[in-house]
Design a protein around this motif. Structure first.
Motif, PDB file in Angstrom:
ATOM      1  N   SER A   1      31.788  26.726  36.542  1.00  0.00           N
ATOM      2  CA  SER A   1      33.228  27.002  36.554  1.00  0.00           C
ATOM      3  C   SER A   1      33.477  28.424  36.999  1.00  0.00           C
ATOM      4  O   SER A   1      32.624  29.300  36.857  1.00  0.00           O
ATOM      5  CB  SER A   1      33.872  26.703  35.201  1.00  0.00           C
ATOM      6  OG  SER A   1      33.435  27.565  34.191  1.00  0.00           O
TER       7      SER A   1
ATOM      8  N   ASN B   1      36.467  35.371  29.282  1.00  0.00           N
ATOM      9  CA  ASN B   1      36.425  34.206  30.153  1.00  0.00           C
ATOM     10  C   ASN B   1      37.820  33.795  30.621  1.00  0.00           C
ATOM     11  O   ASN B   1      38.777  33.846  29.858  1.00  0.00           O
ATOM     12  CB  ASN B   1      35.792  33.065  29.340  1.00  0.00           C
ATOM     13  CG  ASN B   1      36.028  31.713  29.938  1.00  0.00           C
ATOM     14  OD1 ASN B   1      35.469  31.386  30.969  1.00  0.00           O
ATOM     15  ND2 ASN B   1      36.893  30.923  29.307  1.00  0.00           N
TER      16      ASN B   1
ATOM     17  N   LYS C   1      37.137  25.333  31.360  1.00  0.00           N
ATOM     18  CA  LYS C   1      35.878  24.723  30.913  1.00  0.00           C
ATOM     19  C   LYS C   1      34.763  25.756  30.975  1.00  0.00           C
ATOM     20  O   LYS C   1      34.552  26.386  32.014  1.00  0.00           O
ATOM     21  CB  LYS C   1      35.508  23.544  31.816  1.00  0.00           C
ATOM     22  CG  LYS C   1      36.360  22.304  31.630  1.00  0.00           C
ATOM     23  CD  LYS C   1      35.793  21.186  32.487  1.00  0.00           C
ATOM     24  CE  LYS C   1      36.652  19.939  32.451  1.00  0.00           C
ATOM     25  NZ  LYS C   1      36.301  19.020  33.569  1.00  0.00           N
ATOM     26  N   ASN C   2      34.057  25.907  29.868  1.00  0.00           N
ATOM     27  CA  ASN C   2      32.925  26.830  29.833  1.00  0.00           C
ATOM     28  C   ASN C   2      32.028  26.431  28.672  1.00  0.00           C
ATOM     29  O   ASN C   2      32.298  26.755  27.527  1.00  0.00           O
ATOM     30  CB  ASN C   2      33.421  28.277  29.663  1.00  0.00           C
ATOM     31  CG  ASN C   2      32.270  29.274  29.730  1.00  0.00           C
ATOM     32  OD1 ASN C   2      31.100  28.898  29.723  1.00  0.00           O
ATOM     33  ND2 ASN C   2      32.602  30.542  29.797  1.00  0.00           N
ATOM     34  N   ASN C   3      30.972  25.683  28.954  1.00  0.00           N
ATOM     35  CA  ASN C   3      30.062  25.207  27.907  1.00  0.00           C
ATOM     36  C   ASN C   3      28.736  25.937  27.974  1.00  0.00           C
ATOM     37  O   ASN C   3      27.696  25.360  28.247  1.00  0.00           O
ATOM     38  CB  ASN C   3      29.846  23.695  28.046  1.00  0.00           C
ATOM     39  CG  ASN C   3      30.982  22.885  27.442  1.00  0.00           C
ATOM     40  OD1 ASN C   3      31.793  23.420  26.686  1.00  0.00           O
ATOM     41  ND2 ASN C   3      31.041  21.617  27.760  1.00  0.00           N
ATOM     42  N   THR C   4      28.773  27.235  27.723  1.00  0.00           N
ATOM     43  CA  THR C   4      27.543  28.022  27.732  1.00  0.00           C
ATOM     44  C   THR C   4      27.287  28.557  26.328  1.00  0.00           C
ATOM     45  O   THR C   4      27.561  29.706  26.021  1.00  0.00           O
ATOM     46  CB  THR C   4      27.651  29.190  28.732  1.00  0.00           C
ATOM     47  OG1 THR C   4      28.902  29.861  28.521  1.00  0.00           O
ATOM     48  CG2 THR C   4      27.602  28.713  30.161  1.00  0.00           C
ATOM     49  N   GLY C   5      26.773  27.693  25.471  1.00  0.00           N
ATOM     50  CA  GLY C   5      26.467  28.101  24.103  1.00  0.00           C
ATOM     51  C   GLY C   5      27.661  28.013  23.180  1.00  0.00           C
ATOM     52  O   GLY C   5      28.686  27.420  23.533  1.00  0.00           O
TER      53      GLY C   5
ATOM     54  N   MET D   1      38.124  30.735  32.396  1.00  0.00           N
ATOM     55  CA  MET D   1      38.008  29.335  32.795  1.00  0.00           C
ATOM     56  C   MET D   1      38.400  28.388  31.657  1.00  0.00           C
ATOM     57  O   MET D   1      38.123  28.645  30.500  1.00  0.00           O
ATOM     58  CB  MET D   1      36.582  29.030  33.231  1.00  0.00           C
ATOM     59  CG  MET D   1      36.227  29.565  34.605  1.00  0.00           C
ATOM     60  SD  MET D   1      35.707  31.292  34.580  1.00  0.00           S
ATOM     61  CE  MET D   1      34.122  31.163  33.793  1.00  0.00           C
TER      62      MET D   1
ATOM     63  N   SER E   1      31.037  30.599  35.039  1.00  0.00           N
ATOM     64  CA  SER E   1      30.167  30.041  34.006  1.00  0.00           C
ATOM     65  C   SER E   1      29.146  29.112  34.651  1.00  0.00           C
ATOM     66  O   SER E   1      29.488  28.296  35.505  1.00  0.00           O
ATOM     67  CB  SER E   1      31.017  29.270  32.993  1.00  0.00           C
ATOM     68  OG  SER E   1      30.238  28.289  32.360  1.00  0.00           O
ATOM     69  N   ILE E   2      27.882  29.224  34.203  1.00  0.00           N
ATOM     70  CA  ILE E   2      26.824  28.375  34.787  1.00  0.00           C
ATOM     71  C   ILE E   2      26.894  26.948  34.256  1.00  0.00           C
ATOM     72  O   ILE E   2      26.179  26.079  34.734  1.00  0.00           O
ATOM     73  CB  ILE E   2      25.417  28.944  34.509  1.00  0.00           C
ATOM     74  CG1 ILE E   2      25.149  29.006  32.995  1.00  0.00           C
ATOM     75  CG2 ILE E   2      25.251  30.331  35.140  1.00  0.00           C
ATOM     76  CD1 ILE E   2      23.687  29.032  32.656  1.00  0.00           C
ATOM     77  N   SER E   3      27.748  26.708  33.262  1.00  0.00           N
ATOM     78  CA  SER E   3      27.924  25.338  32.799  1.00  0.00           C
ATOM     79  C   SER E   3      29.365  25.122  32.388  1.00  0.00           C
ATOM     80  O   SER E   3      29.827  25.655  31.383  1.00  0.00           O
ATOM     81  CB  SER E   3      27.005  25.031  31.614  1.00  0.00           C
ATOM     82  OG  SER E   3      27.164  23.671  31.262  1.00  0.00           O
ATOM     83  N   ALA E   4      30.080  24.332  33.185  1.00  0.00           N
ATOM     84  CA  ALA E   4      31.476  24.044  32.843  1.00  0.00           C
ATOM     85  C   ALA E   4      31.535  22.970  31.774  1.00  0.00           C
ATOM     86  O   ALA E   4      32.196  23.127  30.762  1.00  0.00           O
ATOM     87  CB  ALA E   4      32.234  23.591  34.077  1.00  0.00           C
ATOM     88  N   GLU E   5      30.794  21.862  31.988  1.00  0.00           N
ATOM     89  CA  GLU E   5      30.899  20.757  31.038  1.00  0.00           C
ATOM     90  C   GLU E   5      29.573  20.140  30.638  1.00  0.00           C
ATOM     91  O   GLU E   5      29.507  19.415  29.655  1.00  0.00           O
ATOM     92  CB  GLU E   5      31.858  19.680  31.570  1.00  0.00           C
ATOM     93  CG  GLU E   5      31.597  19.236  33.005  1.00  0.00           C
ATOM     94  CD  GLU E   5      32.652  18.241  33.534  1.00  0.00           C
ATOM     95  OE1 GLU E   5      33.722  18.143  32.936  1.00  0.00           O
ATOM     96  OE2 GLU E   5      32.378  17.565  34.538  1.00  0.00           O
ATOM     97  N   HIS E   6      28.485  20.400  31.346  1.00  0.00           N
ATOM     98  CA  HIS E   6      27.215  19.724  31.028  1.00  0.00           C
ATOM     99  C   HIS E   6      26.470  20.360  29.869  1.00  0.00           C
ATOM    100  O   HIS E   6      25.600  19.721  29.276  1.00  0.00           O
ATOM    101  CB  HIS E   6      26.298  19.683  32.258  1.00  0.00           C
ATOM    102  CG  HIS E   6      26.828  18.845  33.378  1.00  0.00           C
ATOM    103  ND1 HIS E   6      26.230  18.771  34.607  1.00  0.00           N
ATOM    104  CD2 HIS E   6      27.917  18.039  33.457  1.00  0.00           C
ATOM    105  CE1 HIS E   6      26.928  17.958  35.397  1.00  0.00           C
ATOM    106  NE2 HIS E   6      27.951  17.518  34.721  1.00  0.00           N
ATOM    107  N   GLY E   7      26.780  21.614  29.534  1.00  0.00           N
ATOM    108  CA  GLY E   7      26.054  22.300  28.468  1.00  0.00           C
ATOM    109  C   GLY E   7      24.826  23.029  28.994  1.00  0.00           C
ATOM    110  O   GLY E   7      24.610  23.113  30.208  1.00  0.00           O
TER     111      GLY E   7
END
Lengths: 461, 461
Positions: B339, A177, A181-185, A179, B407-413
């Motif tokens: 992201s 990655n 920010k990356n909140n995927t799991g 990035m 990434s399909i989710s930067a900060e929302h999870g």
């Protein structure tokens, strides 16, 4: 077919056995390693790392990953029946993405090589430590190695955006990655960083780069109490943006090393000496602002004296005292590495010094540290120290650390040398969860067995 | 005895059932929650959290942890046969350690309360997001919630020093570390942060505090291309120490919200508008330095125009446009959160806009983001959008994200809403390792089942 036969058949010349195993695979910088491994695998690609691990896993063969062998906790030292996987042939910077401010690098690349490549591209790689010439990025990440620039850009784990690691069974886990920010799991990269080769072998990383400062301003300050050191730190963090170092030396350390280097900076012997450094941006008025800050600190009585380096050479003289190479001539020198809540460091150092000098009246005991990172180092030397003596020193220091709710390892890791003391900083519940994670990722326990968590049985999970 | 009977017998009034379960336990801010849980437990202490989880675990009862219910991914929404554990009664700041610059806080404490307490003690808590008034620290950490101040002090996980969490079986895992450096085994805190309540229930945290800035300088800049935005970001990061915000609005977003707010800043319609903010230290020459920087950017042709806020009120007007509350009146508004590597964001937004407008000619599509954090938001609205429409939008956007290695989710999870798309950003090997960690920590799978990783069987491990 034995595991070595199968490795040789599959990986050929990448496998060293017998006389071809040179002495450098024996021990890291702790010098605690006693044995050569029964084989060394030197993969040239991620695929070869995966192949080697798959074969070893099928044979239930223990594997010790090795980087630049500069660790101080024995984390990369093999036993005679281990196989070493050395990342030394997997070197190179694969990409610098200027827009993203990232660098993708192979694990065996020496830290200094990556630092230089970043600089040539106009960036700062904020990971830095004394062993930069020989340590490797993979090892830096596997141990979350700290260093002297943490105050501005965070610890090593904060500067890693992506990671590729090979699991015990040969699965390549690629999370490269780029990035912020990356909140995927779950954040798998953080699981491997600092796990000292017990959960996977790191093969690649995406590192975060920062703007290259235009220059640096450096000052050496004399202070009279730890309370003043803590207050100066707070003021410097408030008022000096770009603060990039705050290195504290107790008189026991500063006085010794000034004498060793034949340097004298202050009229009196200050209780504490602090190096303050600030990154500059090449704009007008930066030096004047730095001088004004120090002037204010003098006026407020926080510092007794201050020298601002007028040249690179003068700054280097300050740093030479901090590096303290004169200590190396002391017999059986040990550098203990602990951390404590910042406010507790002053009293801790006092108590610790008293306890060590009481137990070993002939000892050299001196203190220095990255106080802003809550990190204190203790240099200890006593003539003719035996293994038992050094174990006793550990016992005294870590009992005090535990009482102050500190950590027995700020940046060196646990390896084998601090393994028996892990419970001074971690609860049984924490250690149990670590073992469960270890068992989930490496069910046969082939990766660096006995390091960090010691050996344990299924019933301990 | 049923699980509810046992909970009531043990925890009494802390357990709500039937009519006593109010509607607020139904859904987070995604409004996707459809069911009330069969019971709500509101523990007042860590011991009560542990008791509740132990009972639920013995009964193989699924548990959904809830914080302030401001999430946007459905991660806290219960099904009818779940039991909710709400942290809402566990509020309070237990300690502010000024020397260590840390705050120890209970998980149910609202973010804004902790921010204010930090300020009163002379510190900045760098975690900040729009929902600050109602979101809770435990939820912020469980989701690694991002926000607008990441550029200076890092993402949420970088600002957590210690963590206490209760495991599925009721084990209290207390790692309330206050030190910046601590390398004693695996970094368990990072395992729980961002795991969205699937690995444990966060009960306490030690947060890192930073110096409180003396003030802020704010500018609104007009730019003509994304290349200029990226170049301005790089220059600002190099030259403005204390850079604390860099918020980019595409004309689609900026124009719409200026009209909504009845504000007009520039003579022409810039392709991009950027808010730049710099923390100040109360020293002479800071405003002049900021002005000189912007003057240089004008001269170099990176920006076409710039306004520096002369008052707090003017700065607030810039931010009002960025907050974009005017969008709320659009029907079926969706805020997508992705992201991408910073250099790829410009082209992505162009392609994504074209694709969405082609598929939905009547749609509002606008872009804004925290570009320095690689984070882009997409506001999408189409009259009378059905669930299928919104799913189609997700499909279009996430396919493009996947192609750009974003990434399909930067900060929302991930929660439930992005669960079916997790494989656009994560490999099968990564998902498998996540499941193995989940199984290691929560072997009965009672914690927030179906969230993040979906439901899976033993054979998927």
């Amino acid at each position: 077919m034995t595991v070595i036969e199968e490795l040789v058949r599959t990986l050929g010349d990448a496998v060293l056995t017998g006389d071809r195993i040179s002495d450098r695979y024996r021990t890291d910088a702790s010098l605690a390693g006693r044995s050569l491994p029964k084989a060394v695998v030197r993969p040239a690609s991620v695929a070869e790392v995966a192949t080697a691990l798959k074969i070893c896993n099928e044979h239930r063969q223990s594997v010790v990953p090795q980087g630049g062998m500069t660790g101080l906790a024995g984390g990369a030292n093999p036993e005679a029946d281990d196989i070493v996987i050395s990342l030394e042939r997997m070197t190179g910077i694969e990409e610098i993405d200027s827009a993203a401010a990232t660098m993708t690098v192979l694990a065996g690349t020496p830290l200094e090589v990556t630092q230089r490549a970043a600089e040539e591209a106009g960036f700062l790689l904020p990971i830095d430590l004394g062993a930069r010439g020989s340590c490797q990025i993979g090892g830096n990440l596997a141990t979350n190695a700290g260093g002297i620039r943490v105050i501005r850009h965070g610890v090593t784990r904060d500067n890693v955006l992506g990671l590729e690691a090979v699991l015990a069974d040969g699965t390549v886990l690629s999370s490269l990655n780029k990035m912020v920010k990356n909140n995927t799991g779950y954040d798998l990269r953080q699981v491997f960083i600092g796990s000292e080769g017990t959960l996977g072998v790191i093969t690649r990383a995406v590192l975060r780069l920062r703007p290259l400062p235009a220059g640096r301003l450096t000052a050496l300050c004399a202070l009279e109490s730890y309370a003043d050191v803590a207050a100066l730190l707070k003021r410097a963090q408030q008022q000096l943006s770009g603060l990039s170092a705050f290195e504290t030396m107790w008189q026991s350390y500063f006085g010794f090393n000034c004498a060793e280097e034949g340097l004298r900076f202050f009229e009196t012997k200050p209780a504490f000496a602090v190096i303050i450094e600030q990154d500059t941006h090449g704009r007008d008025g930066e030096r004047e602002g730095f001088e004004a800050f120090l002037g204010q600190m003098l006026e407020d009585g926080l510092i007794g004296d201050a020298l601002i380096a007028q040249s690179e050479k003068e700054a280097q003289a300050f740093w030479r005292v901090r590096e303290g190479h004169g200590l190396d001539r002391l017999p059986s020198l040990v550098n203990l590495d602990v951390s404590l809540p910042i406010g507790a460091i002053g009293n801790f150092a006092e108590e610790c010094g008293t306890a060590l000098r009481a137990a070993f009246p002939a000892a050299h005991v001196s203190f220095f540290g990255h106080v802003a990172d809550s990190n204190l180092h203790i240099a200890f030397s006593v003539p003719g120290a035996s293994e038992e003596t050094l174990h006793e020193v550990d016992g005294i220091v870590y009992a005090l650390v535990s009482r102050c709710r500190g950590s027995i390892s700020a940046e060196h890791g646990i390896g084998t040398l601090k393994r028996d003391f892990l419970d001074r900083s971690r609860s049984p519940a924490e250690i149990k969860v670590m073992r469960r994670i270890k068992a989930a990722l490496d069910p046969n326990g082939i990766l660096n067995p006995g390091k960090v968590l010691g050996r344990y049985s299924r019933t301990d999970l």
